[in-house]
Design an enzyme around this catalytic site. Structure first.
Site, PDB file in Angstrom:
ATOM      1  N   ARG A 194      -1.571  22.390 -13.678  1.00 14.76           N
ATOM      2  CA  ARG A 194      -0.654  21.348 -14.168  1.00 14.76           C
ATOM      3  C   ARG A 194      -0.877  21.033 -15.648  1.00 14.76           C
ATOM      4  NH1 ARG A 194       1.723  16.257 -10.681  1.00 14.76           N
ATOM      5  NH2 ARG A 194       3.101  15.581 -12.338  1.00 14.76           N
TER       6      ARG A 194
ATOM      7  N   ARG B 131       0.813  -1.234   0.000  1.00  6.19           N
ATOM      8  CA  ARG B 131       0.000   0.000   0.000  1.00  6.19           C
ATOM      9  C   ARG B 131       0.844   1.282   0.000  1.00  6.19           C
ATOM     10  NH1 ARG B 131      -3.023  -3.188   3.500  1.00  6.19           N
ATOM     11  NH2 ARG B 131      -4.809  -4.063   2.389  1.00  6.19           N
TER      12      ARG B 131
ATOM     13  N   LYS C   8       8.350  23.275 -13.053  1.00  2.00           N
ATOM     14  CA  LYS C   8       7.478  22.124 -12.786  1.00  2.00           C
ATOM     15  C   LYS C   8       7.131  22.064 -11.298  1.00  2.00           C
ATOM     16  CE  LYS C   8       6.284  17.482 -13.898  1.00  2.00           C
ATOM     17  NZ  LYS C   8       6.509  16.254 -14.618  1.00  2.00           N
TER      18      LYS C   8
ATOM     19  N   GLU D  69      -3.673  17.941 -11.074  1.00  2.00           N
ATOM     20  CA  GLU D  69      -4.197  18.468 -12.344  1.00  2.00           C
ATOM     21  C   GLU D  69      -5.709  18.651 -12.294  1.00  2.00           C
ATOM     22  OE1 GLU D  69      -2.039  16.638 -15.627  1.00  2.00           O
ATOM     23  OE2 GLU D  69      -3.563  17.307 -17.026  1.00  2.00           O
TER      24      GLU D  69
ATOM     25  N   GLU E 145      11.491  18.993 -24.202  1.00  2.00           N
ATOM     26  CA  GLU E 145      10.804  19.336 -22.945  1.00  2.00           C
ATOM     27  C   GLU E 145      11.416  20.603 -22.325  1.00  2.00           C
ATOM     28  OE1 GLU E 145       8.039  17.862 -22.041  1.00  2.00           O
ATOM     29  OE2 GLU E 145       8.090  15.944 -23.096  1.00  2.00           O
TER      30      GLU E 145
ATOM     31  N   HIS F 176       0.681  13.625 -28.891  1.00  2.00           N
ATOM     32  CA  HIS F 176       0.161  12.261 -28.691  1.00  2.00           C
ATOM     33  C   HIS F 176      -0.490  11.744 -29.977  1.00  2.00           C
ATOM     34  CE1 HIS F 176      -0.161  12.928 -24.068  1.00  2.00           C
ATOM     35  NE2 HIS F 176       1.034  12.549 -24.427  1.00  2.00           N
TER      36      HIS F 176
ATOM     37  N   HIS G 215       1.419  18.612 -26.270  1.00  2.00           N
ATOM     38  CA  HIS G 215       1.187  17.181 -26.076  1.00  2.00           C
ATOM     39  C   HIS G 215      -0.085  16.669 -26.749  1.00  2.00           C
ATOM     40  CE1 HIS G 215       4.529  17.545 -23.377  1.00  2.00           C
ATOM     41  NE2 HIS G 215       4.500  16.273 -23.053  1.00  2.00           N
TER      42      HIS G 215
ATOM     43  N   ASN H  28       1.163  20.254 -20.486  1.00  2.00           N
ATOM     44  CA  ASN H  28       0.810  19.469 -21.674  1.00  2.00           C
ATOM     45  C   ASN H  28       0.995  20.252 -22.976  1.00  2.00           C
ATOM     46  OD1 ASN H  28       0.040  17.380 -19.991  1.00  2.00           O
ATOM     47  ND2 ASN H  28      -2.055  18.145 -19.810  1.00  2.00           N
TER      48      ASN H  28
ATOM     49  N   HIS I  23       8.888  10.449 -28.113  1.00  2.00           N
ATOM     50  CA  HIS I  23       7.893  11.328 -27.499  1.00  2.00           C
ATOM     51  C   HIS I  23       8.286  12.817 -27.651  1.00  2.00           C
ATOM     52  CE1 HIS I  23       4.905  12.662 -24.613  1.00  2.00           C
ATOM     53  NE2 HIS I  23       5.850  13.238 -23.898  1.00  2.00           N
TER      54      HIS I  23
ATOM     55  N   LYS J 287       3.845  11.748 -10.916  1.00  2.00           N
ATOM     56  CA  LYS J 287       2.988  10.895 -11.768  1.00  2.00           C
ATOM     57  C   LYS J 287       3.748   9.603 -12.041  1.00  2.00           C
ATOM     58  CE  LYS J 287       0.053  14.117 -14.277  1.00  2.00           C
ATOM     59  NZ  LYS J 287      -0.343  14.643 -15.589  1.00  2.00           N
TER      60      LYS J 287
HETATM   61  N1  LIG Z   1       5.781  10.744 -14.963  1.00  2.00           N
HETATM   62  C1  LIG Z   1       5.788  11.824 -15.713  1.00  2.00           C
HETATM   63  O1  LIG Z   1       5.426  12.930 -15.280  1.00  2.00           O
HETATM   64  C2  LIG Z   1       6.272  11.708 -17.121  1.00  2.00           C
HETATM   65  C3  LIG Z   1       6.515  12.872 -17.872  1.00  2.00           C
HETATM   66  C4  LIG Z   1       7.036  12.717 -19.170  1.00  2.00           C
HETATM   67  C5  LIG Z   1       7.294  11.460 -19.686  1.00  2.00           C
HETATM   68  N2  LIG Z   1       7.028  10.350 -18.907  1.00  2.00           N
HETATM   69  C6  LIG Z   1       7.310   9.000 -19.417  1.00  2.00           C
HETATM   70  O2  LIG Z   1       8.724   8.902 -19.614  1.00  2.00           O
HETATM   71  C7  LIG Z   1       8.959   7.850 -20.550  1.00  2.00           C
HETATM   72  C8  LIG Z   1      10.039   8.286 -21.505  1.00  2.00           C
HETATM   73  O3  LIG Z   1      11.216   8.501 -20.766  1.00  2.00           O
HETATM   74  P1  LIG Z   1      12.650   8.549 -21.468  1.00  2.00           P
HETATM   75  O4  LIG Z   1      12.566   9.404 -22.668  1.00  2.00           O
HETATM   76  O5  LIG Z   1      13.630   8.867 -20.401  1.00  2.00           O
HETATM   77  O6  LIG Z   1      12.795   7.057 -22.034  1.00  2.00           O
HETATM   78  P2  LIG Z   1      13.543   5.744 -21.516  1.00  2.00           P
HETATM   79  O7  LIG Z   1      13.474   5.626 -20.052  1.00  2.00           O
HETATM   80  O8  LIG Z   1      13.019   4.615 -22.315  1.00  2.00           O
HETATM   81  O9  LIG Z   1      15.048   6.027 -21.938  1.00  2.00           O
HETATM   82  C9  LIG Z   1      15.353   6.191 -23.304  1.00  2.00           C
HETATM   83  C10 LIG Z   1      16.496   5.263 -23.743  1.00  2.00           C
HETATM   84  O10 LIG Z   1      17.711   5.722 -23.193  1.00  2.00           O
HETATM   85  C11 LIG Z   1      18.391   4.677 -22.484  1.00  2.00           C
HETATM   86  N3  LIG Z   1      19.118   5.343 -21.401  1.00  2.00           N
HETATM   87  C12 LIG Z   1      18.618   5.909 -20.290  1.00  2.00           C
HETATM   88  N4  LIG Z   1      19.573   6.582 -19.634  1.00  2.00           N
HETATM   89  C13 LIG Z   1      20.710   6.418 -20.335  1.00  2.00           C
HETATM   90  C14 LIG Z   1      22.048   6.873 -20.166  1.00  2.00           C
HETATM   91  N5  LIG Z   1      22.386   7.697 -19.173  1.00  2.00           N
HETATM   92  N6  LIG Z   1      22.968   6.467 -21.061  1.00  2.00           N
HETATM   93  C15 LIG Z   1      22.627   5.661 -22.109  1.00  2.00           C
HETATM   94  N7  LIG Z   1      21.389   5.239 -22.340  1.00  2.00           N
HETATM   95  C16 LIG Z   1      20.436   5.607 -21.460  1.00  2.00           C
HETATM   96  C17 LIG Z   1      17.293   3.728 -22.074  1.00  2.00           C
HETATM   97  O11 LIG Z   1      17.795   2.410 -21.902  1.00  2.00           O
HETATM   98  C18 LIG Z   1      16.349   3.824 -23.267  1.00  2.00           C
HETATM   99  O12 LIG Z   1      16.787   2.985 -24.306  1.00  2.00           O
HETATM  100  C19 LIG Z   1       7.632   7.576 -21.234  1.00  2.00           C
HETATM  101  O13 LIG Z   1       7.146   6.340 -20.803  1.00  2.00           O
HETATM  102  C20 LIG Z   1       6.723   8.707 -20.748  1.00  2.00           C
HETATM  103  O14 LIG Z   1       5.376   8.280 -20.649  1.00  2.00           O
HETATM  104  C21 LIG Z   1       6.535  10.467 -17.659  1.00  2.00           C
END
Ligand SMILES: NC(=O)c1ccc[n+]([C@@H]2O[C@H](COP(=O)([O-])OP(=O)(O)OC[C@H]3O[C@@H](n4cnc5c(N)ncnc54)[C@H](O)[C@@H]3O)[C@@H](O)[C@H]2O)c1
Length: 368
Positions: A249, A129, A232, A242, A193, A260, A256, A253, A273, A151
């Site tokens: 919040r 939990r 942020k 949000e 971003e 999306h 976005h 977006n 993304h 999130k």
């Molecule tokens: N929670 C939130 O508020 C929020 C906001 C924006 C995006 N997201 C989520 O974030 C995700 C995307 O995150 P991301 O772009 O970091 O993708 P990811 O975590 O998949 O990383 C991208 C790639 O980089 C590699 N990688 C990571 N760090 C590395 C490093 N230091 N050196 C070499 N390779 C490395 C990973 O293995 C992967 O192949 C999505 O699922 C999205 O929905 C969440």
């Protein structure tokens, strides 16, 4: 209005997400990893168990750091990439935690990009939990966006991030040295971003991006990350879930809703993304022009900064009608009304409901 851009390099920066008893610090810069190790050592001295979910690519490329971390935390590796954000991995991780007698006082650590952060945060929110967790982001996107704000979630076949929770970390440690091994395309996607934050609420940051080309070793990168985290943190502190009727919040977006739809219509994985959000910001900028007569030149300025960061600024082979339909199916579209973040000026933004005919005409222009 933000203060002018200050040159900054070398030191570690700290700021705070203010959420009364759930407030937490964000540490940014070269040295944040060592600060994390010191915090984990204290937790272990207080008889807490620490379990780290690490991105396998990060573990392979940062062996010395992983060896140091393994002195205080047990490490379990998972591949980065969207397919890891699954309920199957939630179940797998929960079983491992139970087998290892990870109790309510224990803490999880997410070491990786947004994928590992979202997955680990979600597991931390449901295991027993809810237990504590720390974010150690290793991608630029995770440093400026996903590790802050609480999130968490995973994907199901019906859609991205459809299962999730709000669960704030105990602290975020963003060590910019991890970015040295991040592939160039992933770095650029994270820059989208950064540009988003600048357009939304930081004119000085935007001007800096027009002047400089940021790379992982640029002395101004930590300050740029700090400015994004500060924006942020302020937004999340004021509207954590949000629920604000306008602004709040949802401002995060920006780009976005279009983004999306691009990801969906082009087929997931064809655009990262951040790449889709970049083009989405351009479309939103055209929409602001059309509706309210945004500050002249905004569109061209955003386009030129996106290009400078190596991000795509054009789309082809997508149908405007398909994109509009995808927007109506987006989980953020409520009661069939399309809502957009519009930046009339660089650094100032608002949310507004928009008629589908206006959206369609912007899409048709853009895809012509
Ligand atoms: N929670 C939130 O508020 C929020 C906001 C924006 C995006 N997201 C989520 O974030 C995700 C995307 O995150 P991301 O772009 O970091 O993708 P990811 O975590 O998949 O990383 C991208 C790639 O980089 C590699 N990688 C990571 N760090 C590395 C490093 N230091 N050196 C070499 N390779 C490395 C990973 O293995 C992967 O192949 C999505 O699922 C999205 O929905 C969440």
């Amino acid at each position: 209005m933000r203060a002018e851009y200050s040159d900054w390099s070398g030191l570690m920066i700290n700021l705070k997400v203010k959420l009364s008893d759930r407030s937490y610090p964000i540490h940014i810069g070269n040295g944040a990893f060592e600060a994390a190790l010191a915090e984990f050592e204290k937790a272990r001295a207080a008889s807490k168990k620490l379990f780290c979910v690490a991105d396998a690519a990060v573990a392979a490329k940062h062996k010395t750091k992983l060896a140091a971390l393994s002195k205080t935390a047990e490490i379990f590796e998972i591949n980065g990439g969207e397919s890891s954000k699954s309920l199957a991995n939630v179940e797998k991780l929960c079983s491992i935690l139970a087998e290892k007698n990870i109790d309510r006082k224990s803490c999880l650590i997410a070491l990786g990009g947004g994928v590992i952060g979202d997955l680990t945060g979600f597991v931390a929110s449901v295991y027993m939990r809810g237990i504590d967790f720390y974010q150690l982001p290793t991608t630029l996107l995770a440093m400026v966006d996903s590790s802050v704000g609480g999130k968490t979630g995973v994907n199901i076949p019906e859609g991205k991030n459809l299962v999730g929770s709000f669960h704030q970390p105990r602290a975020v440690f963003a060590d910019t040295r991890f970015l040295n091994t991040l592939p160039r395309r992933e770095f650029a996607a994270g820059m989208a971003e950064v540009i988003k934050c600048a357009v939304l609420g930081d004119r000085a940051l935007f001007s800096m991006l027009e002047r400089e080309s940021l790379s992982c070793k640029h002395s101004k990168l930590p300050e740029a990350i700090r400015r994004c985290c500060r924006l942020k943190a302020e937004i999340v502190s004021a509207d954590e879930r949000e629920t604000s009727k306008s602004g709040g919040r949802a401002l995060l977006n920006f780009g976005h809703t279009f983004g999306h739809a691009i990801e969906k219509c082009a087929g997931y994985g064809n655009y990262l993304h951040g790449e889709a959000v970049g083009i989405g910001m351009l479309m939103a900028s055209r929409l602001a022009d059309k509706l309210a007569g945004a500050e002249s030149g905004n569109f061209d300025r955003i386009k030129s900064v996106l290009r400078k960061c190596g991000l795509p600024v054009k789309l082809s082979k997508l149908e405007a009608a398909d994109m509009l339909e995808a927007m109506y199916r987006d989980k953020k579209t409520l009661a069939g009304k399309l809502k957009f973040v519009l930046a009339d000026k660089i650094g100032e933004s608002r949310t507004e409901h928009v008629d589908s005919s206006d959206v369609l005409s912007v899409l048709e222009d853009f895809l012509r």
